[in-house]
Design a protein around this motif. Sequence first.
Motif, short mmCIF file in Angstrom:
data_model
loop_
_atom_site.label_atom_id
_atom_site.label_comp_id
_atom_site.label_asym_id
_atom_site.label_seq_id
_atom_site.Cartn_x
_atom_site.Cartn_y
_atom_site.Cartn_z
N GLY A 250 0.55 11.29 -1.24
CA GLY A 250 -1.15 11.91 -1.26
C GLY A 250 -1.90 11.38 0.46
N ASN A 251 -3.09 11.85 0.48
CA ASN A 251 -3.50 11.73 1.97
C ASN A 251 -3.86 10.64 2.65
OD1 ASN A 251 -4.71 13.20 3.17
ND2 ASN A 251 -6.39 13.39 2.90
N ASN A 252 -3.18 9.82 3.05
CA ASN A 252 -2.55 8.40 3.50
C ASN A 252 -2.32 8.46 4.72
OD1 ASN A 252 -3.42 7.16 0.83
ND2 ASN A 252 -1.05 7.71 0.66
N ILE A 253 -3.28 7.26 5.35
CA ILE A 253 -1.87 7.31 7.02
C ILE A 253 -1.43 5.83 6.98
CG2 ILE A 253 -2.39 6.59 9.43
CD1 ILE A 253 -5.33 8.06 8.76
N TYR A 254 0.10 5.64 7.04
CA TYR A 254 1.10 4.71 6.93
C TYR A 254 1.09 3.68 8.46
CZ TYR A 254 1.43 6.56 2.93
OH TYR A 254 1.52 7.22 1.30
N THR A 255 0.57 2.37 8.61
CA THR A 255 1.30 1.91 10.07
C THR A 255 2.27 1.13 9.81
OG1 THR A 255 -0.46 0.22 8.65
CG2 THR A 255 -1.64 1.98 9.72
N THR A 256 2.72 0.88 9.25
CA THR A 256 4.51 0.16 9.15
C THR A 256 5.59 1.41 8.24
OG1 THR A 256 4.11 -0.56 6.34
CG2 THR A 256 3.18 -1.44 8.62
N ARG A 257 6.64 1.12 8.41
CA ARG A 257 7.48 1.74 7.39
C ARG A 257 7.66 1.32 6.17
NH1 ARG A 257 12.12 3.86 11.11
NH2 ARG A 257 11.43 3.64 13.51
N ALA A 258 7.42 0.07 5.78
CA ALA A 258 7.23 -0.03 4.57
C ALA A 258 5.54 0.46 4.04
CB ALA A 258 6.89 -1.26 4.30
N THR A 259 6.19 1.47 3.18
CA THR A 259 4.63 2.50 2.49
C THR A 259 3.92 1.67 2.08
OG1 THR A 259 6.03 3.08 1.34
CG2 THR A 259 6.00 4.69 3.44
N LEU A 260 4.56 0.58 1.59
CA LEU A 260 3.38 0.07 0.28
C LEU A 260 2.66 -1.17 1.21
CD1 LEU A 260 5.62 -0.21 -3.25
CD2 LEU A 260 3.13 1.27 -2.49
N LEU A 261 2.76 -1.63 2.29
CA LEU A 261 2.38 -2.70 2.76
C LEU A 261 1.54 -2.05 4.02
CD1 LEU A 261 5.75 -4.58 3.56
CD2 LEU A 261 3.95 -5.26 2.02
N GLY A 262 1.72 -0.88 4.63
CA GLY A 262 0.93 -0.46 5.37
C GLY A 262 0.39 1.21 5.03
N LYS A 263 -0.56 1.33 4.49
CA LYS A 263 -0.99 2.13 3.36
C LYS A 263 -2.22 1.85 3.73
CE LYS A 263 -0.93 3.27 -0.48
NZ LYS A 263 -0.64 3.95 -2.39
N ILE A 264 -3.33 3.61 4.10
CA ILE A 264 -4.85 3.22 4.54
C ILE A 264 -5.53 4.52 3.94
CG2 ILE A 264 -6.78 3.60 6.16
CD1 ILE A 264 -4.86 1.70 8.24
N PRO A 265 -6.17 4.33 3.08
CA PRO A 265 -6.48 5.85 2.47
C PRO A 265 -7.11 6.17 3.24
CG PRO A 265 -7.12 3.62 1.90
CD PRO A 265 -6.58 3.50 2.37
N VAL A 266 -6.86 7.72 3.05
CA VAL A 266 -7.82 8.99 3.63
C VAL A 266 -8.53 9.02 2.52
CG1 VAL A 266 -8.06 10.91 5.09
CG2 VAL A 266 -6.50 9.15 5.52
N ILE A 267 -10.09 9.55 2.51
CA ILE A 267 -11.18 9.65 1.56
C ILE A 267 -10.57 11.09 1.86
CG2 ILE A 267 -13.14 9.76 0.10
CD1 ILE A 267 -10.80 7.61 0.16
N ARG A 268 -10.66 12.10 0.96
CA ARG A 268 -11.64 13.66 1.83
C ARG A 268 -12.70 14.19 0.55
NH1 ARG A 268 -5.77 15.76 -1.13
NH2 ARG A 268 -5.72 14.08 -2.29
#
Length: 73
Positions: A28-46
Amino acid sequence: MKNGAKCPKCGGTHSIRIPNNPYRHASGNNIYTTRATLLGKIPVIRYVCYDCGYIENWVEKPEEREKLRRTFG
């Protein structure tokens, strides 16, 4: 389009907000802030201009923007 009524490219007045799908794992359209994708996922709304297809990407929540600043700033 998010902050105004008109598309900055064509001047169109019809836009569509495409929300993040929280059930899509590591895609999806996300920015990841950690290597653990489910913990550091910030959604980007289009926001998509219906008239010309121009797209704007937004991190809408202030707390998520602050997390980006702390991580990448």
